[in-house]
Design an enzyme around this catalytic site. Structure first.
Site, PDB file in Angstrom:
ATOM      1  N   HIS A 126      31.385  33.926  42.774  1.00  0.00           N
ATOM      2  CA  HIS A 126      32.815  34.256  42.685  1.00  0.00           C
ATOM      3  C   HIS A 126      33.337  34.183  44.137  1.00  0.00           C
ATOM      4  O   HIS A 126      33.589  35.204  44.774  1.00  0.00           O
ATOM      5  CB  HIS A 126      32.976  35.652  42.092  1.00  0.00           C
ATOM      6  CG  HIS A 126      34.368  36.024  41.679  1.00  0.00           C
ATOM      7  ND1 HIS A 126      35.489  35.292  42.014  1.00  0.00           N
ATOM      8  CD2 HIS A 126      34.825  37.091  40.951  1.00  0.00           C
ATOM      9  CE1 HIS A 126      36.563  35.890  41.513  1.00  0.00           C
ATOM     10  NE2 HIS A 126      36.188  36.965  40.866  1.00  0.00           N
ATOM     11  N   THR A 160      41.894  38.383  39.209  1.00  0.00           N
ATOM     12  CA  THR A 160      41.744  37.040  39.752  1.00  0.00           C
ATOM     13  C   THR A 160      42.851  36.123  39.234  1.00  0.00           C
ATOM     14  O   THR A 160      43.537  35.449  40.010  1.00  0.00           O
ATOM     15  CB  THR A 160      40.355  36.481  39.396  1.00  0.00           C
ATOM     16  OG1 THR A 160      39.377  37.463  39.747  1.00  0.00           O
ATOM     17  CG2 THR A 160      40.086  35.190  40.140  1.00  0.00           C
TER      18      THR A 160
HETATM   19  N1   CP Z   1      37.183  41.240  40.567  1.00  0.00           N
HETATM   20  C1   CP Z   1      37.543  40.462  39.528  1.00  0.00           C
HETATM   21  O1   CP Z   1      37.125  39.302  39.414  1.00  0.00           O
HETATM   22  O2   CP Z   1      38.382  41.058  38.641  1.00  0.00           O
HETATM   23  P1   CP Z   1      38.919  40.401  37.293  1.00  0.00           P
HETATM   24  O3   CP Z   1      37.727  40.181  36.401  1.00  0.00           O
HETATM   25  O4   CP Z   1      39.918  41.366  36.750  1.00  0.00           O
HETATM   26  O5   CP Z   1      39.545  39.068  37.656  1.00  0.00           O
END
Ligand code: CP
Length: 319
Positions: free
Chosen positions: A141, A63
């Site tokens: 998210h 992200t």
């Molecule tokens: N999918 C996701 O949020 O990955 P990260 O935690 O690496 O940002």
């Protein structure tokens, strides 16, 4: 970029996926395709002169780095606090409300990942500049859901009519919550939740799906659904958010939620396997299979995140 869609409606902040209308999703997907379909050195500097701040109070690979890459590829600049829990003034007791009223003078948008549900919404209430929720505790998210759905759109050409299975820790996973909120906007979609009792999807999401006439059901083992669905969305157990006793209770049943070479044979040839990543042991496929089997879509999904986030940044920054 001559085909780039102009903004028909405007978001001020993005804190929850319900804010993304079908019209806006279509516009963002079209613009993400536009970015994806040209060499990166030909992408116009659409946000030149703008600065994005990334405030990450929790770890991230995809992200934070895809947002930062997106901003740089669009000609903007980035300031970051990649371990804001320890290395910002949060460690001295500063609240998110105070931090945002400082950072919004230094940047034109702020991307926040926080361990508390609702933190991004609290920041957005006070911020002079767009706030993007990059994950808030067990909450949401939304940009993950944006790139998940963008991936589905690219892989199938449509979302309506698809059958989804969501597998794993559905109680703590914020990505499945955000994705359900988006699926509620589509027609003739169904969702099967596959989780042990301790990690079942929460009632608020089931009620939301009922209100939006999305069919859902629940199963207790991945093999019960693999042959029946179009999208298998796996998730990891969120060890950082669950009680040790729940982790212990999960151990005897964990094999029921793992995709491996044996049960991959049950997956339909047209189906796609998604995962927000990072994956741990819920996917046990050899690298050669992951690299060759077209049903394995999670690395394409992560790559799509760059372009979906470019489209979102351009939307939020070019008023
Ligand atoms: N999918 C996701 O949020 O990955 P990260 O935690 O690496 O940002």
């Amino acid at each position: 970029m001559s085909e780039r869609k102009q903004h028909l409606e405007r978001l001020q902040h993005l804190v929850e996926s319900q804010q993304l209308s079908k019209t806006l999703l279509s516009e963002l997907f079209s613009n993400a395709d536009g970015f994806q379909n040209q060499p990166v050195d030909k992408i116009p500097p659409l946000v030149r002169g703008k600065v994005m701040a990334t405030l990450f109070y929790e770890p991230s690979t995809r992200t934070r780095m895809s947002f930062e890459s997106a901003m740089l590829r669009l000609g903007g600049q980035v300031i970051t606090s990649e371990n804001a829990r320890d290395f910002s003034s949060a460690i001295k007791g500063e609240t998110i409300e105070d931090t945002i009223r400082i950072v919004d003078d230094y940047a034109d948008c702020v991307v926040i990942r926080h361990y508390e549900e609702g933190a991004a919404a609290r920041a957005a209430k006070l911020s002079k500049v767009p706030v993007i929720n990059a994950g808030d505790g067990k909450g949401q998210h939304p940009t993950q859901a944006l790139l998940d759905l963008y991936t589905v759109q690219r892989e199938f050409g449509h979302v309506d009519g698809l059958r989804f299975a969501m597998v794993g820790d559905l109680a703590s996973g914020r990505t499945v919550r955000s994705l359900c909120y988006l699926l509620g906007k589509f027609k003739d979609v169904s969702v099967t939740f596959v989780a042990p009792d301790i990690f079942r999807m929460k009632e608020d999401i089931k009620e939301y799906l009922d209100r939006h006439k999305i069919r859902w059901d629940e199963k207790s083992a991945i093999n019960q659904v693999l042959g029946d669905v179009d999208v298998i969305y796996l998730t990891r157990v969120q060890k950082e958010r669950i009680k040790p006793e729940d982790l212990k209770a999960y151990q005897p049943v964990k094999d029921n939620f793992i995709l491996n070479q044996e049960n991959l044979q049950l997956v339909r040839p047209e189906a796609r396997i998604l995962h927000p990543l990072p994956k741990v042991d819920e996917i046990a496929l050899p690298v050669e299979v992951e690299n060759k089997d077209p049903r394995v879509a999670y690395f394409r999904q992560a790559s799509n995140g760059l372009y979906a986030r470019m489209a979102l940044l351009e939307h939020l920054l070019n008023k």
